[in-house]
Design a protein around this motif. Structure first.
Motif, PDB file in Angstrom:
ATOM      1  N   THR A  42      18.938 -12.428  -8.025  1.00 18.84           N
ATOM      2  CA  THR A  42      17.678 -13.222  -8.087  1.00 18.84           C
ATOM      3  C   THR A  42      16.434 -12.208  -7.962  1.00 18.84           C
ATOM      4  OG1 THR A  42      18.661 -15.061  -7.115  1.00 18.84           O
ATOM      5  CG2 THR A  42      16.100 -15.151  -7.413  1.00 18.84           C
ATOM      6  N   ARG A  43      16.506 -11.555  -7.094  1.00 11.24           N
ATOM      7  CA  ARG A  43      15.337 -10.335  -6.787  1.00 11.24           C
ATOM      8  C   ARG A  43      15.268  -9.593  -7.854  1.00 11.24           C
ATOM      9  NH1 ARG A  43      13.645  -7.295  -1.451  1.00 11.24           N
ATOM     10  NH2 ARG A  43      13.802  -9.443  -0.804  1.00 11.24           N
ATOM     11  N   GLN A  44      16.371  -8.961  -8.697  1.00  8.87           N
ATOM     12  CA  GLN A  44      16.428  -8.045  -9.754  1.00  8.87           C
ATOM     13  C   GLN A  44      15.621  -8.882 -10.834  1.00  8.87           C
ATOM     14  OE1 GLN A  44      20.638  -7.136  -9.746  1.00  8.87           O
ATOM     15  NE2 GLN A  44      19.852  -4.946  -9.407  1.00  8.87           N
ATOM     16  N   VAL A  45      16.345 -10.123 -11.188  1.00  5.03           N
ATOM     17  CA  VAL A  45      15.631 -10.843 -12.292  1.00  5.03           C
ATOM     18  C   VAL A  45      14.174 -11.193 -12.129  1.00  5.03           C
ATOM     19  CG1 VAL A  45      15.869 -13.039 -13.679  1.00  5.03           C
ATOM     20  CG2 VAL A  45      18.018 -11.745 -12.729  1.00  5.03           C
ATOM     21  N   THR A  50       8.636 -10.071 -14.080  1.00  4.84           N
ATOM     22  CA  THR A  50       7.180 -10.012 -13.473  1.00  4.84           C
ATOM     23  C   THR A  50       6.783  -8.571 -14.006  1.00  4.84           C
ATOM     24  OG1 THR A  50       7.901  -9.498 -11.320  1.00  4.84           O
ATOM     25  CG2 THR A  50       7.294 -11.533 -11.779  1.00  4.84           C
ATOM     26  N   ARG A  51       7.500  -7.489 -14.170  1.00  2.64           N
ATOM     27  CA  ARG A  51       7.170  -6.250 -14.496  1.00  2.64           C
ATOM     28  C   ARG A  51       6.870  -6.104 -15.809  1.00  2.64           C
ATOM     29  NH1 ARG A  51      11.765  -2.750 -12.956  1.00  2.64           N
ATOM     30  NH2 ARG A  51      12.564  -4.192 -11.546  1.00  2.64           N
ATOM     31  N   ARG A  52       6.000  -5.090 -16.053  1.00  2.26           N
ATOM     32  CA  ARG A  52       5.666  -4.478 -17.422  1.00  2.26           C
ATOM     33  C   ARG A  52       6.936  -4.320 -18.297  1.00  2.26           C
ATOM     34  NH1 ARG A  52       0.193  -3.063 -18.349  1.00  2.26           N
ATOM     35  NH2 ARG A  52      -0.871  -2.928 -16.152  1.00  2.26           N
ATOM     36  N   PRO A  53       7.006  -4.885 -19.524  1.00  2.00           N
ATOM     37  CA  PRO A  53       8.371  -4.538 -20.434  1.00  2.00           C
ATOM     38  C   PRO A  53       8.485  -3.029 -20.465  1.00  2.00           C
ATOM     39  CG  PRO A  53       7.217  -6.492 -21.196  1.00  2.00           C
ATOM     40  CD  PRO A  53       6.234  -5.776 -20.236  1.00  2.00           C
ATOM     41  N   SER A  54       7.353  -2.139 -20.616  1.00  3.26           N
ATOM     42  CA  SER A  54       7.513  -1.020 -20.665  1.00  3.26           C
ATOM     43  C   SER A  54       8.152  -0.067 -19.536  1.00  3.26           C
ATOM     44  CB  SER A  54       6.177  -0.258 -21.180  1.00  3.26           C
ATOM     45  OG  SER A  54       5.210  -0.381 -20.252  1.00  3.26           O
TER      46      SER A  54
END
Length: 168
Positions: A42-45, A50-54
């Motif tokens: 769950t933490r990874q997903v 929430t992170r920038r796709p780049s």
């Protein structure tokens, strides 16, 4: 015994061929099948959402795409998260009312509650997402002073508090 059984089943090879094969197979290290990769936590997903796709690797992009394909609600949440992040980074607070309407329509528990909370002071939130000025420095200083005050609570008077604030 193995040679006889193979011959009965129609194998026409010689005994030495079978012997060579057995010698080769017995001396080969056993290949254990690789277990399938563990599913993403769950933490990874959450991090991928929430992170920038780049900043995601190609493998992470593929895993995220597979997860979003399997769960339409998560795909909607991802879309809303990305749109809100774009408003934050590009200072486009004018789009906030439309985003709130979309978030309320999606009816996703965490995001809908967040959107409903933003409507409480819509003008201030829109200004915060639009204007380049920030009270972050002031808020940080106030929090630092409160922390120092809590540390000294009941042990010193105002003069020591003043010195600690000025020296820090």
């Amino acid at each position: 015994m193995l040679y006889r059984e193979l011959a009965e089943r129609g194998w026409h090879g010689g005994y030495s061929t079978l012997q060579d094969w057995a010698r080769h197979e017995l001396h080969q290290p056993r290949r254990t099948p690789q277990p399938p990769p563990a599913p993403a936590s769950t933490r990874q997903v959450t991090g991928w959402l929430t992170r920038r796709p780049s900043s995601l690797t190609e493998d992470q992009h593929q895993q995220l795409k597979a997860i979003l394909d399997d769960c339409p609600e998560l795909a909607v949440a991802h879309h809303l998260i990305r749109d809100f992040a774009d408003m934050l980074t590009q200072q486009t607070g004018v789009l906030l009312p439309a985003w709130i309407d979309e978030a309320l329509t999606a009816n996703l528990p965490g995001i809908t509650g967040f959107a409903r909370g933003l409507t409480g002071d819509l003008e201030a939130v829109a200004a915060g997402l639009t204007l380049r000025w920030s009270s972050g420095g002031t808020e940080g200083a106030v929090n630092r002073i409160k922390k120092i005050k809590r540390q000294l609570y009941g042990r010193a008077d105002f003069t020591l508090l003043r010195k600690m604030i000025l020296l820090a």
